[in-house]
Design an enzyme around this catalytic site. Structure first.
Site, PDB file in Angstrom:
ATOM      1  N   ASP A   1     -27.794  75.502 -38.788  1.00 11.51           N
ATOM      2  CA  ASP A   1     -27.974  74.074 -38.532  1.00 11.51           C
ATOM      3  C   ASP A   1     -29.246  73.576 -39.194  1.00 11.51           C
ATOM      4  O   ASP A   1     -30.172  74.351 -39.462  1.00 11.51           O
ATOM      5  CB  ASP A   1     -27.996  73.777 -37.038  1.00 11.51           C
ATOM      6  CG  ASP A   1     -29.154  74.446 -36.302  1.00 11.51           C
ATOM      7  OD1 ASP A   1     -29.440  75.625 -36.612  1.00 11.51           O
ATOM      8  OD2 ASP A   1     -29.769  73.802 -35.434  1.00 11.51           O
TER       9      ASP A   1
ATOM     10  N   GLU B   1     -30.126  76.172 -33.637  1.00 11.10           N
ATOM     11  CA  GLU B   1     -31.485  76.693 -33.556  1.00 11.10           C
ATOM     12  C   GLU B   1     -32.482  75.560 -33.385  1.00 11.10           C
ATOM     13  O   GLU B   1     -33.459  75.663 -32.636  1.00 11.10           O
ATOM     14  CB  GLU B   1     -31.803  77.500 -34.821  1.00 11.10           C
ATOM     15  CG  GLU B   1     -33.130  78.251 -34.773  1.00 11.10           C
ATOM     16  CD  GLU B   1     -34.321  77.455 -35.291  1.00 11.10           C
ATOM     17  OE1 GLU B   1     -35.459  77.925 -35.151  1.00 11.10           O
ATOM     18  OE2 GLU B   1     -34.102  76.341 -35.823  1.00 11.10           O
TER      19      GLU B   1
END
Length: 477
Positions: free
Chosen positions: A77, A144
């Protein structure tokens, strides 16, 4: 398909392939599925969990069958930040890459080098059948950037290795040996709207540099939410105003660069402009060396409704008083921030104002106390609150075989010593240390700058060298 980067260098090609797929936090399914297909095309074993974390397993090369396995770890991400004048949809659009002076950037948006670099490096290693390495367990985590959510959902039984290379490091000069833990905190208050019979105004804060709330918080850059709240406070104190709405920032872990507030007031127009000008002069002087581009402007606007005076006063005063920014530095490691708070996002939605914080601390008690202070402010000013995701710190370990080998390989490759550093940012290393307590961890990465901002840029030469170093390191493990 035309490439901006060098499609004949696998790590560059895969980085650009990743950039074509939208992959902001909570929107990683398409990229996750792409990785599953990538593994299938290589004939490699792959696992995808319900959150869309992906683990790809590659057998040891010939002669390395008896070497302990290695985990290669990155997250897929990215932080989705863009300039105010940039027409871009992070849910649908591909990043628009370009190269400038040896750096790759994205037009008007974040680049996603954090951590597209790590994912691309891992893919290049997986795809190359000529490399020498132990068995590899390559994990690509999700979410994350919003609290290490994906990593915390991993099953330790999916790993046999007790050696990990984290590829979420934005410097090729150093390796990290510890990181801070953190948590998210959200506070909110219902708005009581009443009819507005006064003039309305729009306050805009723009031009701030922003940055990563872990890596850049010690630079004490301006926070648009705090600046906007400060100007509103002084307007309210001197002439009285009623808030209509306030919005600023887009990510809890990015220092907010822009904020807008609409308010109503029956006060003299020139007095309002003078108060804003006075605050602008003071704040620009305070931020002269960190945010020279700051602008604070006031415009006439329109509104039919405004907050009741009591609600407006409580919100303005609360936001003005809330703690923010750098808090403590290490007494052992020079220059290391060990506690901070970032007032990252304020949104007015459905007659409710919501503020989301990111708290970071190398010691858990820093975050506990930071949250306790926020809770007390909420109780004093009548805000509801909730704590969100929390992730552990990665504490320093004096003994590390992985680190010692890296030092040797790095010195041979660059003819210089690698820098040993700790970071105030959150890394998934802490999560792996929690689920596999005796794991040995190092970090690697390429030179990237201004992460979590539209000024993010990746040094291509460093990217190339990092891949070569990683290949050499794996050969020595």
């Amino acid at each position: 398909m035309n490439y901006v980067l060098n499609e004949y260098l696998p790590h560059q090609k895969y980085f650009e392939d990743i950039s074509r797929i939208p992959h902001g936090s909570h929107n990683e399914k398409e990229l996750s599925d792409y990785l599953v297909k990538f593994a299938g095309n290589l004939g490699l074993k792959v696992k995808q969990d319900k959150l869309y974390n992906v683990i790809i397993y590659k057998p040891a090369s010939e002669g390395y069958e008896d070497h302990p396995a290695i985990i290669l770890q990155s997250h897929i991400d990215m932080v989705c930040e863009k300039n105010g004048d940039c027409d871009f949809d992070f849910e649908k659009d591909s990043l628009k890459l370009y190269i400038e002076d040896g750096f790759v950037r994205a037009k008007g948006t974040t680049l996603g080098a954090d951590d597209g670099v790590g994912a691309a490096l891992t893919m290049a290693v997986l795809a190359d059948k000529t490399l020498k390495h132990p068995a590899l367990e390559c994990v690509f985590t999700v979410c994350e950037e919003v609290g290490l959510i994906g990593a915390q959902a991993l099953d330790k039984n999916d790993f046999t290795s007790k050696r990990l290379i984290n590829l979420d490091n934005s410097s090729s000069l150093s390796t990290y040996v510890s990181c801070s833990g953190g948590l998210r905190f959200r506070l909110k208050k219902k708005l009581e709207m009443v009819k507005c019979n006064s003039k309305a105004y729009r306050l805009e804060v723009r031009g701030l540099y922003g940055g990563h709330s872990g890596g850049n918080i010690h630079l004490e850059r301006g926070n648009s939410n705090k600046i906007c709240s400060r100007v509103l406070y002084h307007l309210n104190k001197e002439i009285g105003i009623n808030l209509v709405n306030i919005d600023g920032g887009s990510k809890e872990n990015a220092i907010p660069r822009e904020a807008t507030a609409i308010f109503a007031s029956s006060g003299d127009v020139e007095k309002i402009k003078n108060i804003v000008a006075e605050q602008r002069e003071k704040i620009k002087k305070e931020l002269l060396y960190s945010d020279a581009g700051l602008t604070i402007e006031i415009y006439e606007d329109k509104t039919e409704k405004m907050c009741s005076k009591d609600i407006s006063d409580s919100i303005i005063t609360m936001f003005y008083m809330l703690p923010n920014g750098f808090k403590h530095r290490s007494m052992v490691i020079d220059g290391l921030t060990v506690a901070s708070q970032n007032m990252g996002v304020i949104k007015t939605v459905d007659n409710e104002v919501i503020c989301t914080y990111s708290l970071r601390g190398a010691i858990e008690s820093y975050n506990d106390e930071g949250m306790e202070i926020l809770v007390n402010f909420c109780n004093l000013f009548g805000f509801e609150w909730e704590s969100g995701s929390r992730y552990p710190a990665w504490e320093y370990s004096e003994n590390s075989v992985m680190r010692e080998i890296l030092k040797t390989v790095y010195k041979d490759f660059y003819d210089r010593d690698i820098q040993i550093k700790a970071t105030h940012g959150g890394l998934e290393c802490g999560v792996f240390k929690k689920i596999i307590p005796d794991i040995d961890i190092v970090t690697l990465g390429a030179e990237s700058y201004n992460v979590h901002t539209p000024n993010e840029r990746l040094n291509l030469e460093s990217f190339d060298n990092t891949y070569k170093l990683l290949v050499q390191y794996l050969e020595n493990l």
